[in-house]
Motif scaffolding. Structure first.
Motif, PDB file in Angstrom:
ATOM      1  N   LEU A   1       0.834  -1.196  -0.019  1.00 54.14           N
ATOM      2  CA  LEU A   1       0.144  -0.177   0.023  1.00 54.14           C
ATOM      3  C   LEU A   1       1.005   1.172   0.008  1.00 54.14           C
ATOM      4  N   GLU A   2       0.189   2.480  -0.587  1.00 54.59           N
ATOM      5  CA  GLU A   2       1.038   3.582  -0.466  1.00 54.59           C
ATOM      6  C   GLU A   2      -0.085   4.711  -0.112  1.00 54.59           C
ATOM      7  N   LEU A   3       0.468   5.688   0.417  1.00 54.50           N
ATOM      8  CA  LEU A   3      -0.075   6.912   0.732  1.00 54.50           C
ATOM      9  C   LEU A   3      -0.443   7.833  -0.559  1.00 54.50           C
ATOM     10  N   PHE A   4      -1.784   8.182  -0.946  1.00 51.44           N
ATOM     11  CA  PHE A   4      -1.953   8.878  -2.128  1.00 51.44           C
ATOM     12  C   PHE A   4      -2.565   9.926  -1.865  1.00 51.44           C
ATOM     13  N   GLU A   5      -1.999  11.238  -2.392  1.00 54.87           N
ATOM     14  CA  GLU A   5      -2.641  12.427  -2.181  1.00 54.87           C
ATOM     15  C   GLU A   5      -3.166  13.164  -3.262  1.00 54.87           C
ATOM     16  N   GLN A   6      -4.464  13.676  -3.466  1.00 49.54           N
ATOM     17  CA  GLN A   6      -5.053  14.249  -4.437  1.00 49.54           C
ATOM     18  C   GLN A   6      -5.802  15.460  -3.959  1.00 49.54           C
ATOM     19  N   GLY A   7      -5.136  16.632  -3.981  1.00 48.63           N
ATOM     20  CA  GLY A   7      -5.387  18.040  -3.252  1.00 48.63           C
ATOM     21  C   GLY A   7      -5.559  17.675  -2.121  1.00 48.63           C
ATOM     22  N   GLU A   8      -6.695  17.871  -1.213  1.00 47.68           N
ATOM     23  CA  GLU A   8      -6.780  17.742   0.222  1.00 47.68           C
ATOM     24  C   GLU A   8      -7.151  16.330   0.660  1.00 47.68           C
ATOM     25  N   GLN A   9      -7.269  15.600  -0.297  1.00 47.64           N
ATOM     26  CA  GLN A   9      -7.808  13.874   0.036  1.00 47.64           C
ATOM     27  C   GLN A   9      -6.557  13.222  -0.012  1.00 47.64           C
ATOM     28  N   ARG A  10      -6.436  12.375   1.200  1.00 42.25           N
ATOM     29  CA  ARG A  10      -5.309  11.639   1.415  1.00 42.25           C
ATOM     30  C   ARG A  10      -5.897  10.086   1.818  1.00 42.25           C
ATOM     31  N   PHE A  11      -5.544   9.099   1.145  1.00 43.97           N
ATOM     32  CA  PHE A  11      -5.953   7.813   1.367  1.00 43.97           C
ATOM     33  C   PHE A  11      -4.856   6.855   0.962  1.00 43.97           C
ATOM     34  N   GLN A  12      -5.095   5.515   1.635  1.00 49.86           N
ATOM     35  CA  GLN A  12      -4.118   4.621   1.372  1.00 49.86           C
ATOM     36  C   GLN A  12      -4.809   3.878  -0.177  1.00 49.86           C
ATOM     37  N   ARG A  13      -3.974   3.409  -1.085  1.00 48.86           N
ATOM     38  CA  ARG A  13      -4.260   2.594  -2.001  1.00 48.86           C
ATOM     39  C   ARG A  13      -3.180   1.453  -2.447  1.00 48.86           C
TER      40      ARG A  13
END
Length: 122
Positions: free
Chosen positions: A62-74
């Motif tokens: 898994l990696e931490l993915f950031e897109q704008g203000e969103q952060r989640f594991q993918r």
């Protein structure tokens, strides 16, 4: 992200091609042409799978993915590559195994394939 340099990957592919060609050197000419293409693909896939597996071992699935203000594991992209390619690699290996005449060579090739697959299931 690449783990191996282009030269290292080419070296790994050539080594695998040499190893596979030894297994298939006794094939009749009509089967040898078909085997050569499969050998090339299998060698590339094995080197790529080894690289993807090393990246996964180092960075995790898994990696931490950031897109704008969103952060989640993918799922890590290397995991996607590995999961897709391992199935295709197994299919190519099955095709190669089917080209071998029954006997010791086929059993030896099957043992090597199973050893590689088991290494991936740590």
């Amino acid at each position: 992200m690449r783990l191996y340099t282009e030269e290292e990957k080419v070296k790994r592919i050539k080594r695998e091609i040499t190893r596979l060609r030894k297994l298939y050197k006794e094939l009749p000419k009509d089967k040898h042409a078909a085997a050569e293409g499969l050998i090339q693909e299998a060698a590339f896939m094995r080197a790529t799978l080894e690289e993807a597996r090393a990246i996964i071992d180092r960075e995790g699935i898994l990696e931490l993915f950031e897109q704008g203000e969103q952060r989640f594991q993918r799922e890590h992209p290397a995991t996607k590559v590995y999961n897709t390619m391992i199935n295709r690699y197994a299919a190519v290996c099955k095709q190669l195994l089917d080209l071998l005449p029954a006997g010791d060579s086929k059993e030896h090739a099957e043992d090597e394939l199973m050893a590689f697959i088991k290494r991936g299931r740590r």
